[in-house]
Write a protein that holds these residues in place. Structure first.
Motif, PDB file in Angstrom:
ATOM      1  N   VAL A   4       0.830  -1.189   0.000  1.00  0.00           N
ATOM      2  CA  VAL A   4       0.000   0.000   0.000  1.00  0.00           C
ATOM      3  C   VAL A   4       0.875   1.253   0.000  1.00  0.00           C
ATOM      4  O   VAL A   4       1.926   1.292   0.647  1.00  0.00           O
ATOM      5  CB  VAL A   4      -0.945   0.000   1.220  1.00  0.00           C
ATOM      6  N   THR A   5       0.471   2.246  -0.774  1.00  0.00           N
ATOM      7  CA  THR A   5       1.154   3.537  -0.803  1.00  0.00           C
ATOM      8  C   THR A   5       0.142   4.639  -0.499  1.00  0.00           C
ATOM      9  O   THR A   5      -1.034   4.546  -0.869  1.00  0.00           O
ATOM     10  CB  THR A   5       1.822   3.820  -2.157  1.00  0.00           C
ATOM     11  N   PHE A   6       0.605   5.681   0.164  1.00  0.00           N
ATOM     12  CA  PHE A   6      -0.303   6.756   0.553  1.00  0.00           C
ATOM     13  C   PHE A   6       0.412   8.090   0.540  1.00  0.00           C
ATOM     14  O   PHE A   6       1.483   8.251   1.122  1.00  0.00           O
ATOM     15  CB  PHE A   6      -0.863   6.508   1.961  1.00  0.00           C
ATOM     16  N   SER A   7      -0.197   9.060  -0.164  1.00  0.00           N
ATOM     17  CA  SER A   7       0.223  10.453  -0.112  1.00  0.00           C
ATOM     18  C   SER A   7      -1.032  11.304  -0.094  1.00  0.00           C
ATOM     19  O   SER A   7      -1.915  11.132  -0.939  1.00  0.00           O
ATOM     20  CB  SER A   7       1.078  10.841  -1.325  1.00  0.00           C
ATOM     21  N   PRO A   8      -1.152  12.242   0.844  1.00  0.00           N
ATOM     22  CA  PRO A   8      -2.338  13.107   0.876  1.00  0.00           C
ATOM     23  C   PRO A   8      -2.398  14.067  -0.298  1.00  0.00           C
ATOM     24  O   PRO A   8      -3.415  14.739  -0.496  1.00  0.00           O
ATOM     25  CB  PRO A   8      -2.191  13.857   2.199  1.00  0.00           C
ATOM     26  N   TYR A   9      -1.314  14.140  -1.086  1.00  0.00           N
ATOM     27  CA  TYR A   9      -1.298  14.999  -2.264  1.00  0.00           C
ATOM     28  C   TYR A   9      -1.719  14.270  -3.538  1.00  0.00           C
ATOM     29  O   TYR A   9      -1.663  14.853  -4.621  1.00  0.00           O
ATOM     30  CB  TYR A   9       0.097  15.585  -2.459  1.00  0.00           C
ATOM     31  N   ASP A  10      -2.127  13.031  -3.429  1.00  0.00           N
ATOM     32  CA  ASP A  10      -2.594  12.260  -4.586  1.00  0.00           C
ATOM     33  C   ASP A  10      -4.058  12.636  -4.847  1.00  0.00           C
ATOM     34  O   ASP A  10      -4.983  11.964  -4.416  1.00  0.00           O
ATOM     35  CB  ASP A  10      -2.456  10.759  -4.311  1.00  0.00           C
ATOM     36  N   TYR A  11      -4.253  13.728  -5.577  1.00  0.00           N
ATOM     37  CA  TYR A  11      -5.602  14.257  -5.758  1.00  0.00           C
ATOM     38  C   TYR A  11      -6.451  13.416  -6.709  1.00  0.00           C
ATOM     39  O   TYR A  11      -7.676  13.532  -6.690  1.00  0.00           O
ATOM     40  CB  TYR A  11      -5.542  15.698  -6.258  1.00  0.00           C
ATOM     41  N   TYR A  12      -5.827  12.590  -7.530  1.00  0.00           N
ATOM     42  CA  TYR A  12      -6.602  11.774  -8.465  1.00  0.00           C
ATOM     43  C   TYR A  12      -7.212  10.569  -7.782  1.00  0.00           C
ATOM     44  O   TYR A  12      -8.404  10.293  -7.898  1.00  0.00           O
ATOM     45  CB  TYR A  12      -5.720  11.341  -9.650  1.00  0.00           C
ATOM     46  N   ASP A  13      -6.398   9.810  -7.051  1.00  0.00           N
ATOM     47  CA  ASP A  13      -6.891   8.575  -6.441  1.00  0.00           C
ATOM     48  C   ASP A  13      -7.360   8.788  -5.001  1.00  0.00           C
ATOM     49  O   ASP A  13      -8.470   8.432  -4.645  1.00  0.00           O
ATOM     50  CB  ASP A  13      -5.794   7.501  -6.478  1.00  0.00           C
ATOM     51  N   ILE A  14      -6.519   9.380  -4.183  1.00  0.00           N
ATOM     52  CA  ILE A  14      -6.857   9.542  -2.772  1.00  0.00           C
ATOM     53  C   ILE A  14      -8.024  10.497  -2.591  1.00  0.00           C
ATOM     54  O   ILE A  14      -8.974  10.213  -1.856  1.00  0.00           O
ATOM     55  CB  ILE A  14      -5.631  10.037  -1.971  1.00  0.00           C
ATOM     56  N   ASP A  15      -7.998  11.642  -3.268  1.00  0.00           N
ATOM     57  CA  ASP A  15      -9.031  12.644  -3.025  1.00  0.00           C
ATOM     58  C   ASP A  15     -10.391  12.202  -3.549  1.00  0.00           C
ATOM     59  O   ASP A  15     -11.412  12.500  -2.937  1.00  0.00           O
ATOM     60  CB  ASP A  15      -8.643  13.981  -3.659  1.00  0.00           C
ATOM     61  N   SER A  16     -10.429  11.492  -4.674  1.00  0.00           N
ATOM     62  CA  SER A  16     -11.721  11.058  -5.208  1.00  0.00           C
ATOM     63  C   SER A  16     -12.362  10.014  -4.308  1.00  0.00           C
ATOM     64  O   SER A  16     -13.573  10.041  -4.073  1.00  0.00           O
ATOM     65  CB  SER A  16     -11.557  10.514  -6.630  1.00  0.00           C
ATOM     66  N   ASP A  17     -11.576   9.087  -3.784  1.00  0.00           N
ATOM     67  CA  ASP A  17     -12.091   8.075  -2.854  1.00  0.00           C
ATOM     68  C   ASP A  17     -10.928   7.498  -2.045  1.00  0.00           C
ATOM     69  O   ASP A  17     -10.303   6.519  -2.457  1.00  0.00           O
ATOM     70  CB  ASP A  17     -12.811   6.960  -3.614  1.00  0.00           C
ATOM     71  N   PRO A  18     -10.622   8.087  -0.897  1.00  0.00           N
ATOM     72  CA  PRO A  18      -9.478   7.621  -0.118  1.00  0.00           C
ATOM     73  C   PRO A  18      -9.756   6.366   0.702  1.00  0.00           C
ATOM     74  O   PRO A  18      -8.823   5.767   1.244  1.00  0.00           O
ATOM     75  CB  PRO A  18      -9.207   8.806   0.825  1.00  0.00           C
ATOM     76  N   TYR A  19     -11.016   5.955   0.784  1.00  0.00           N
ATOM     77  CA  TYR A  19     -11.382   4.950   1.780  1.00  0.00           C
ATOM     78  C   TYR A  19     -10.849   3.541   1.502  1.00  0.00           C
ATOM     79  O   TYR A  19     -10.500   2.832   2.458  1.00  0.00           O
ATOM     80  CB  TYR A  19     -12.896   4.979   2.014  1.00  0.00           C
ATOM     81  N   PRO A  20     -10.717   3.089   0.250  1.00  0.00           N
ATOM     82  CA  PRO A  20     -10.043   1.803   0.037  1.00  0.00           C
ATOM     83  C   PRO A  20      -8.583   1.820   0.503  1.00  0.00           C
ATOM     84  O   PRO A  20      -8.098   0.840   1.080  1.00  0.00           O
ATOM     85  CB  PRO A  20     -10.145   1.599  -1.483  1.00  0.00           C
ATOM     86  N   VAL A  21      -7.890   2.941   0.281  1.00  0.00           N
ATOM     87  CA  VAL A  21      -6.506   3.056   0.746  1.00  0.00           C
ATOM     88  C   VAL A  21      -6.468   3.130   2.271  1.00  0.00           C
ATOM     89  O   VAL A  21      -5.620   2.498   2.921  1.00  0.00           O
ATOM     90  CB  VAL A  21      -5.818   4.286   0.125  1.00  0.00           C
ATOM     91  N   TYR A  22      -7.388   3.875   2.870  1.00  0.00           N
ATOM     92  CA  TYR A  22      -7.456   3.926   4.327  1.00  0.00           C
ATOM     93  C   TYR A  22      -7.654   2.530   4.917  1.00  0.00           C
ATOM     94  O   TYR A  22      -7.056   2.182   5.945  1.00  0.00           O
ATOM     95  CB  TYR A  22      -8.621   4.818   4.770  1.00  0.00           C
ATOM     96  N   ALA A 309      -9.745   7.968   8.240  1.00  0.00           N
ATOM     97  CA  ALA A 309      -9.602   6.512   8.279  1.00  0.00           C
ATOM     98  C   ALA A 309     -10.140   5.956   9.589  1.00  0.00           C
ATOM     99  O   ALA A 309     -10.799   4.912   9.616  1.00  0.00           O
ATOM    100  CB  ALA A 309      -8.137   6.122   8.099  1.00  0.00           C
ATOM    101  N   ALA A 310      -9.871   6.641  10.684  1.00  0.00           N
ATOM    102  CA  ALA A 310     -10.314   6.176  12.005  1.00  0.00           C
ATOM    103  C   ALA A 310     -11.834   6.096  12.090  1.00  0.00           C
ATOM    104  O   ALA A 310     -12.388   5.206  12.748  1.00  0.00           O
ATOM    105  CB  ALA A 310      -9.773   7.108  13.087  1.00  0.00           C
TER     106      ALA A 310
END
Length: 393
Positions: A4-22, A309-310
């Motif tokens: 798993v990789t995570f960056s809060p600046y990933d506006y394409y994947d994380i911002d559209s739906d961060p919950y699978p990564v969380y 995420a919490a």
């Protein structure tokens, strides 16, 4: 499966739906390390809650933001007491809370209702309107501006400057020069307001802050300006995005939308806060070495806490990915916890409840046009910049 990789600046994947990564962070990497951006991340409810309640080790003194331009000991100049630790934080919060009491917040309800009614009626003059620009951004801007003493003629510009200061370019990891310029203009505006009130008091928050004291201790002009910047920025954004997220998720879940429009507005607000919090990340700095999940995390490390995420941790919330207005949301961390629990939580809840009550009282249904919707681009704010709506009345 790749790590798993995570960056809060990933506006394409994380911002559209961060919950699978969380979800993957909670399961596979409850203590996650981003080497490039030099932070650790905690995503489980128990870990985030424990860190928020432990200001001695998880310090706020460098501020809650990752960017180098706003992270460090000088953060408090722009971010007020959210960039302080006890005892200075305790002193500042005690003074501010004297003029930000539950009674004072409750007394704002008629003004909030009038503002919501006005902006909703104006929006209804068009067949389709932008719920963000026409309603959810305008109501808290009016309320906060009235509370602070910003004149009506300046409110739209104050809101614009706050938006610019928080905006990040696609892929951007620092505050833009335009954002820094906007911040300086805002601070200058508030400094003029404080100077004016020092010479001539009025019935507003700035005047009350100038006179407030605890054991003879008063706020300096610089401290008041920093608090005003925090209040106008964070106060507006929390409610604006809470309202946008509420109508979006109700629209995505028609059975819950019917329940919300039938009068379950407080539950609508609370479940939205849990399900898709407007403030999904907050930063802390370690004052000493701390062992987390078997790893000795060094003193000085930056630890990104993930309330977003919490709030979907299945250990705490059954079926957490289900948007359910009937659930118990009492354990959510959307407004933080511990000494930094959001001072404006009651105001945000009141603004959201009243605005959604005014909306639901006037419509039978609503629809959203996602083809024209736009999300905010910020690692700290989750919400919409535009959300076109049509209503059935």
């Amino acid at each position: 499966m790749a790590d798993v990789t995570f960056s809060p600046y990933d506006y394409y994947d994380i911002d559209s739906d961060p919950y699978p990564v969380y979800a993957r962070l909670r399961e596979e990497a409850p203590l996650y390390r981003n080497e490039e951006l030099e932070f650790w991340a905690l995503s489980r409810h128990a870990d985030v809650m424990a860190a928020l309640r432990d200001p001695m080790r998880f310090s706020s003194a460098n501020g809650p933001l990752l960017e180098s331009s706003v992270w460090g000991p000088a953060a408090q100049r722009a971010l007020s007491f959210i960039a302080m630790d006890p005892p200075r934080h305790t002193r500042m919060r005690a003074i501010v809370s004297r003029v930000f009491t539950p009674r004072r917040v409750a007394e704002l309800e008629p003004h909030i209702r009038a503002a919501a009614h006005h902006h909703i009626q104006n929006a209804f003059s068009n067949e389709q309107f932008d719920f963000i620009a026409d309603v959810s951004a305008k109501v808290p801007t009016d309320v906060i501006s009235e509370l602070v003493g910003v004149p009506p003629s300046d409110r739209a510009e104050v809101r614009r400057l706050a938006d610019v200061a928080l905006h990040r370019e696609v892929g951007g990891r620092e505050v833009t020069q335009e954002g820094l310029d906007a911040l300086l203009v805002l601070v200058g505006h508030f400094a003029e307001l404080v100077a004016e009130r020092r010479n001539r008091r009025r019935d507003d928050l700035v005047s009350a802050l100038l006179d407030a004291q605890v054991d003879g201790d008063r706020l300096t002009d610089e401290e008041i300006v920093a608090f005003l910047h925090l209040l106008v920025g964070a106060g507006n954004e929390t409610t604006t995005n809470l309202l946008g997220n509420a109508v979006y998720w109700a629209w995505r879940h028609p059975d819950q939308k019917a329940k919300a429009l039938a009068g379950h507005v407080p539950e609508w607000v609370e479940e939205t806060l849990r399900y898709d919090t407007a403030a999904p990340t907050v930063l802390r700095s370690l004052t000493c070495e701390v062992e987390l999940h078997g790893v000795a995390v060094p003193q000085g490390s930056r630890v990104l806490l993930l309330p977003g995420a919490a709030n979907r941790d299945p250990v705490v919330f059954a079926d957490p990915d289900c948007y359910d207005l009937s659930r118990d949301t009492g354990s959510m961390i959307s407004f933080g916890n511990g000494p930094h629990f959001c001072l404006g939580a009651s105001l945000a809840r009141l603004e959201a409840r009243v605005t959604l009550e005014e909306l639901s009282a006037r419509i039978a249904d609503f629809d959203l046009d996602l083809s024209q919707a736009r999300r905010r681009q910020s690692p700290y704010i989750r919400g919409f910049a535009a959300l076109p709506m049509t209503t059935v009345r």
